[in-house]
Scaffold this motif. Structure first.
Motif, PDB file in Angstrom:
ATOM      1  N   HIS A   1      -1.670 -14.041  10.219  1.00  0.00           N
ATOM      2  CA  HIS A   1      -2.153 -13.245   9.090  1.00  0.00           C
ATOM      3  C   HIS A   1      -1.004 -12.487   8.438  1.00  0.00           C
ATOM      4  O   HIS A   1      -0.879 -12.462   7.212  1.00  0.00           O
ATOM      5  CB  HIS A   1      -3.221 -12.274   9.587  1.00  0.00           C
ATOM      6  N   PHE A   2      -0.150 -11.900   9.238  1.00  0.00           N
ATOM      7  CA  PHE A   2       0.967 -11.137   8.687  1.00  0.00           C
ATOM      8  C   PHE A   2       1.924 -12.036   7.912  1.00  0.00           C
ATOM      9  O   PHE A   2       2.436 -11.658   6.853  1.00  0.00           O
ATOM     10  CB  PHE A   2       1.730 -10.431   9.813  1.00  0.00           C
TER      11      PHE A   2
ATOM     12  N   ILE B   1       1.054 -12.831   4.179  1.00  0.00           N
ATOM     13  CA  ILE B   1       1.091 -11.790   3.154  1.00  0.00           C
ATOM     14  C   ILE B   1       2.117 -12.157   2.083  1.00  0.00           C
ATOM     15  O   ILE B   1       3.255 -12.495   2.408  1.00  0.00           O
ATOM     16  CB  ILE B   1       1.453 -10.428   3.785  1.00  0.00           C
TER      17      ILE B   1
ATOM     18  N   LYS C   1       6.024  -3.696   0.127  1.00  0.00           N
ATOM     19  CA  LYS C   1       5.155  -4.820   0.439  1.00  0.00           C
ATOM     20  C   LYS C   1       3.788  -4.290   0.855  1.00  0.00           C
ATOM     21  O   LYS C   1       3.669  -3.383   1.666  1.00  0.00           O
ATOM     22  CB  LYS C   1       5.768  -5.653   1.564  1.00  0.00           C
ATOM     23  N   SER C   2       2.722  -4.879   0.285  1.00  0.00           N
ATOM     24  CA  SER C   2       1.378  -4.348   0.488  1.00  0.00           C
ATOM     25  C   SER C   2       0.472  -5.417   1.079  1.00  0.00           C
ATOM     26  O   SER C   2       0.600  -6.602   0.763  1.00  0.00           O
ATOM     27  CB  SER C   2       0.802  -3.860  -0.849  1.00  0.00           C
ATOM     28  N   MET C   3      -0.444  -4.991   1.949  1.00  0.00           N
ATOM     29  CA  MET C   3      -1.421  -5.894   2.529  1.00  0.00           C
ATOM     30  C   MET C   3      -2.801  -5.276   2.390  1.00  0.00           C
ATOM     31  O   MET C   3      -3.028  -4.145   2.827  1.00  0.00           O
ATOM     32  CB  MET C   3      -1.124  -6.130   4.015  1.00  0.00           C
TER      33      MET C   3
ATOM     34  N   ALA D   1      -6.175  -5.555   3.827  1.00  0.00           N
ATOM     35  CA  ALA D   1      -6.886  -6.152   4.952  1.00  0.00           C
ATOM     36  C   ALA D   1      -8.363  -6.295   4.618  1.00  0.00           C
ATOM     37  O   ALA D   1      -8.907  -5.583   3.785  1.00  0.00           O
ATOM     38  CB  ALA D   1      -6.709  -5.298   6.197  1.00  0.00           C
TER      39      ALA D   1
ATOM     40  N   LEU E   1       4.400  -7.322  11.682  1.00  0.00           N
ATOM     41  CA  LEU E   1       3.860  -6.659  10.489  1.00  0.00           C
ATOM     42  C   LEU E   1       4.981  -5.921   9.762  1.00  0.00           C
ATOM     43  O   LEU E   1       5.516  -4.928  10.260  1.00  0.00           O
ATOM     44  CB  LEU E   1       2.757  -5.675  10.887  1.00  0.00           C
TER      45      LEU E   1
ATOM     46  N   VAL F   1       5.070  -4.422   6.341  1.00  0.00           N
ATOM     47  CA  VAL F   1       4.492  -4.002   5.067  1.00  0.00           C
ATOM     48  C   VAL F   1       4.719  -2.506   4.903  1.00  0.00           C
ATOM     49  O   VAL F   1       4.835  -1.762   5.875  1.00  0.00           O
ATOM     50  CB  VAL F   1       2.979  -4.297   4.981  1.00  0.00           C
TER      51      VAL F   1
ATOM     52  N   LEU G   1      -0.690  -0.531   3.860  1.00  0.00           N
ATOM     53  CA  LEU G   1      -1.795  -1.232   4.500  1.00  0.00           C
ATOM     54  C   LEU G   1      -3.099  -0.681   3.933  1.00  0.00           C
ATOM     55  O   LEU G   1      -3.437   0.479   4.138  1.00  0.00           O
ATOM     56  CB  LEU G   1      -1.749  -1.045   6.016  1.00  0.00           C
TER      57      LEU G   1
END
Length: 985
Positions: free
Chosen positions: A691-692, A695, A704-706, A708, A735, A737, A740
């Motif tokens: 998942h990471f 991104i 950097k943005s995630m 979820a 991870l 980012v 979050l």
């Protein structure tokens, strides 16, 4: 008198009045306006188009009447009054000459009375008119379309008489006069009254006791029911004033007129996580109606369970659904059903557990006939859309994941059920334990153990705490921390309850489990099969196939299904869907028939690519071979993703080090358990890494943005259930980012505990955004362990009070990385101001503080201003939507004279008035840092604006001053905008 100006000013209220009832009420208004010649025939035809939304027709009617002047406006108001009176009167006064030389005109002049007398006899009149050659068979069939009520059929017959010149009007005028006068309203008919009485008795019997969470004894719902936090969903991003906190409502406001998503829809949607109390809320609604204490606008309430409806394989009609699967009228079935069709606005249907309905919502197959049978899914979907029983209210409950955007198109109002507040937890426990001091001890235990307290915000956990109060208070062991801990505790309670008193051990020991292992595996096999086939109600044949016998049932985890589908033996269901998931996980861990490799299908959550969680997982987690039907692999692939998520979290908890030893002694093979644990650990870690890595790269110049999603939350929950620090470290190692985002993810205290357990191992600081969730004070306490890795914490709209924020700030003082706090739309008061001021004085790297839409007054503003005077770093302060007033503004003005860092100050909607603005203007004369000042909606007049203009002449730093929504005339706005372009008016 009703002037056109007054009429126009009340337009929104008139629209609301016209659409608040049913289409029948609107058409009654048209009847009166036609009879008084307010509407021409052309007007009426344009207002009678089939299929047009009622709100559209209402606005069109207002436009039409307004053009007719003050007289027309007055007549509309009078027609609305008459239509409201119509519904209370069994017969309207009406006398006409049956041999009138102008029969069509007389039909129109006496239309309301004629409709009222005709509608109960319309079928016979249609047959007679056809026999005598006045109307054709085609015309008769058109009027009899099943989408029309009896009243609408009567009106369409009168409409036809207006345009036909063959004597139909004269026939109707004479024949209707001869029809018998109804002495009472239709629902006072003996058959209807008897059915109403039977239905109330039936619903009362089904609702009086709460046995969903208890197989041992019935609990009286009225004695223990506790209100949950029920919030209305509103659309975000719409223009207007700043977003207010979602309104917290009582159950009695379920059908309130605010917060419409679609005013023309009939369905009320209540969403909530598993265990949040959706079924109990509906049960309380049913009980209040049956007892005559609330919801009496409905004459008939029909409750249904989606998990039981999906068991119906035979096609059925609306009539069969209501009468055969809810309550059968003992006499006059056709009369009763016709009344339901004629008065749908007096009918309520409730459908509980849409997430347990195996069919996904679609609007592709339209079905409009209430008497023709169709599949159960098509029947339900067309009821929800309004194609069947239009204007009857429907209430649908569901977990959030099962609600699609397509379904929301047909939702009138959406509510979110967020479980118990802290006060609700205490009230519930006091209702359950009235013995002196017992509830106090339980509440003290919860307050001392925040992890357990956080779980109890879901009512199902509060019930468990109540049920296991002796184990929690008397055995002196460690309090449950995870969801799995709590379910093992309730398992212990039930096993001890079923054991002889003299042989019962003091806790969940291996011998206790071994003695009932066959029973637990039978229940687990049944649970897993049910999840894989989307079956939650089990027949005697299905129980026998899973080898579940009466001794297994006696343990108490299976109970009789309410509103059972007709059959010889009563079907059974698990106490709650979470118990079904728990036993499925227990079976996967302990059954010798489950190969460890099959657990990979559990963590892939269904068919490849069928869900978000599946997309989070590496393809290598699931082998490509085809699965044997009814094998463990096949069942896991077919189960609903939200049920697999719960099962996966339970499995991770059962395989934790704390519980693995107990289960190994019970099963006798620690090697098999280690293999299962290794598979689960590998899948969890790989899932998060995958998942990471998915991104997208950061935009140039930004972090950097995630964003979820709920699937990510469940992966974190599973890691927390396993309680392995090393695994958590490995999981977040990849991870990378800076931001979050977990907004609208149903994050409560339990999820906060899981996130803190995992995120505290981040190697790089992160801005954590948790806006629009259910964190609360307990959730804030759970987040504290990860605060040291947060650069910013966004907690807008999370029901947080002063207590939670004071705890947060106490920890934040020691967190060098934290620079921003967003607390918009919470429950903060002046009580937290001293903590805020201390934060500003002590943290000289703090950049932004957002406190909008809380309950801070001038007293709090004074304290905040003192902290700001000593601060040299804060750039943004948001106080929009509080009650600071002019006194608070004076304190902030003094602060501005000293502050050298603040760049943006938001004071919209704070009742500042001219006095407060003049103070701010004076303070700004000695300020050289502020760039943006927001003062919209503060009752400021030209005097206040003049003071600001004088300051702007001397201050070149300020770039914008927002003054929208204040008390300026159009001329003043134009004048002010020309004097200084920095005033935004």
């Amino acid at each position: 008198m009703c002037t056109q100006e007054a009429f126009q000013a009340q337009r929104s209220q008139l629209v609301g009045l016209l659409v608040s009832g049913s289409l029948e009420g609107f058409e009654s208004v048209l009847d009166w306006l036609l009879s008084w010649d307010v509407l021409s025939w052309e007007d009426y035809e344009s207002l009678s188009l089939v299929g047009q939304p009622l709100s559209h027709l209402a606005r069109h009617l207002l436009d039409t009447v307004w053009k007719k002047g003050a007289w027309g406006c007055e007549q509309l108001v009078a027609a609305v009054r008459e239509a409201q009176a119509d519904s209370q009167s069994p017969e309207l006064p009406g006398h006409w000459d049956p041999h009138s030389p102008q029969p069509a005109q007389d039909l129109q002049s006496h239309r309301p009375a004629i409709v009222r007398r005709l509608y109960s006899h319309v079928e016979g009149v249609l047959d007679l008119a056809h026999e005598r050659g006045f109307i054709s068979r085609y015309e008769c069939d058109e009027i009899r379309l099943p989408i029309f009520t009896s009243s609408q059929r009567a009106r369409r017959l009168l409409d036809l008489a207006t345009v036909k010149a063959n004597g139909l009007a004269a026939f109707l005028l004479q024949h209707v006069q001869e029809l018998p006068v109804l002495l009472a309203l239709p629902f006072q008919d003996a058959a209807c009254k008897k059915f109403m009485s039977k239905l109330r008795t039936t619903v009362s019997a089904q609702s009086r006791f709460l046995n969903t969470y208890d197989g041992a004894e019935n609990l009286c719902l009225e004695e223990i029911y506790t209100e949950n936090v029920l919030e209305i969903r509103t659309e975000l991003g719409m223009a207007g004033p700043p977003q207010q906190s979602p309104a917290t409502l009582g159950l009695e406001e379920l059908f309130s007129t605010r917060g419409h998503l679609n005013k023309d829809a009939d369905t009320v949607l209540v969403v909530g996580e598993a265990g949040s109390g959706k079924s109990t809320l509906l049960q309380q609604l049913h009980l209040l109606w049956a007892a005559g204490r609330d919801f009496q606008e409905f004459l008939f309430v029909f409750p249904f369970s989606c998990r039981q409806l999906q068991c119906l394989a035979k096609p059925l009609s609306v009539r069969a659904l209501l009468f055969e699967h809810c309550c059968w009228p003992d006499l006059g079935q056709q009369d009763v059903f016709q009344f339901l069709l004629d008065h749908p606005d007096r009918v309520l249907l409730t459908f509980d557990g849409f997430d347990e309905f195996r069919f996904r919502f679609t609007d592709g197959e339209r079905h409009c006939s209430p008497t023709d049978p169709t599949s159960v899914q098509n029947l339900l979907f067309n009821l929800l859309q309004g194609n069947l029983l239009k204007n009857a209210r429907k209430v649908l409950t569901s977990r959030p994941d099962a609600v699609s955007a397509l379904l929301r198109k047909y939702v009138h109002t959406e509510f979110t059920l967020k479980g118990f507040s802290e006060e609700g937890i205490e009230l519930y426990l006091r209702k359950c334990h009235r013995e002196p001091g017992l509830a106090d001890r339980l509440i003290s235990l919860l307050r001392a153990t925040s992890a357990l307290h956080g779980l109890c915000h879901l009512p199902v956990f509060s019930w468990m705490v109540s049920k296991c109060h002796q184990e929690l208070l008397l055995q002196g062991g460690g309090s449950p921390k995870t969801t799995t801990d709590m379910y093992l505790l309730i398992l212990q309670h039930f096993l001890l309850h079923a054991s002889p008193p003299d042989s019962a051990p003091g806790g969940l020991e291996p011998g206790l489990l071994r003695g009932r292992l066959p029973t637990l595996l039978h229940l687990g096999q049944l649970a897993l099969w049910g999840l894989g086939t989307c079956c939650y109600v089990f027949s005697a044949k299905q129980l026998q196939a899973a080898h579940v016998d009466s001794e297994d049932i006696s343990l108490g985890f299976l109970v009789r299904a309410k509103r059972a589908v007709p059959g010889s033996a009563p079907p059974m269901e698990f106490l709650h869907i979470t118990f079904q998931c728990f036993f499925a996980a227990f079976y996967l861990v302990l059954s010798a028939d489950v190969p460890p490799s099959s657990l990979r299908y559990l963590f892939s959550c269904g068919r490849p690519g069928s869900s978000l969680l599946a997309r989070l997982l590496p393809a290598m987690c699931v082998q490509g071979s085809r699965c044997k039907e009814d094998s463990v692999e096949a069942l896991l692939q077919e189960a609903e993703p939200h049920n697999l998520q719960i099962t996966a979290a339970f499995l991770a908890g059962l395989l934790s080090r704390e519980h693995r030893g107990l289960l190994a002694k019970c099963q006798g093979s620690e090697t098999a358990l280690r293999q299962r644990q290794a598979c689960a650990r590998w899948c969890l870690a790989r899932s998060l890494h995958k998942h990471f890595h998915s991104i997208p790269p950061a935009v140039a110049g930004e972090a950097k943005s995630m964003h979820a999603m709920p699937g990510f939350i469940w992966l974190i929950r599973s890691l927390y259930e396993m309680q392995e620090e090393r695994l958590a470290q490995e999981a977040v190692r990849g991870l990378d980012v800076g931001h979050l985002k977990l907004t609208f993810c149903s994050v409560g205290p339990a999820e906060c505990a899981a996130m803190a357990f995992v995120l505290r191992h981040l190697r790089r600081p992160v801005a954590l955004q948790l806006d629009h969730n259910s964190v609360g004070d307990v959730g804030v306490e759970q987040l504290l362990p990860c605060l040291s890795v947060c650069t910013a914490l966004y907690l807008r709209d999370n029901n947080i009070s002063d207590r939670g924020i004071c705890q947060l700030i106490e920890r934040a003082l020691h967190c060098e990385q934290l620079q921003k706090l967003a607390l918009f739309n919470n429950k903060l008061t002046d009580g937290c101001a001293h903590s805020m001021a201390r934060l500003l004085m002590c943290k000289q790297n703090f950049l932004a503080l957002r406190l909008g839409n809380n309950h801070i007054t001038a007293a709090g503003a004074v304290v905040l201003a003192q902290g700001l005077r000593a601060n040299t770093s804060l750039q943004f302060l948001g106080l929009v939507g509080n009650s600071i007033g002019s006194a608070g503004a004076q304190a902030l003005a003094v602060m501005l004279e000293k502050n050298v860092a603040l760049e943006e100050l938001c004071l919209e909607e704070n009742h500042l008035q001219d006095e407060g603005v003049c103070s701010l203007a004076e303070g700004l004369q000695r300020n050289s840092s502020l760039k943006v000042l927001k003062l919209s909606n503060n009752c400021i007049t030209y005097r206040g604006a003049e003071a600001l203009l004088q300051t702007l002449e001397r201050n070149d730093t300020i770039l914008e001053v927002w003054l929208r929504g204040n008390t300026f005339s159009p001329e003043e706005i134009e004048k002010l905008s020309h004097r200084d372009a920095r005033l935004l008016l």
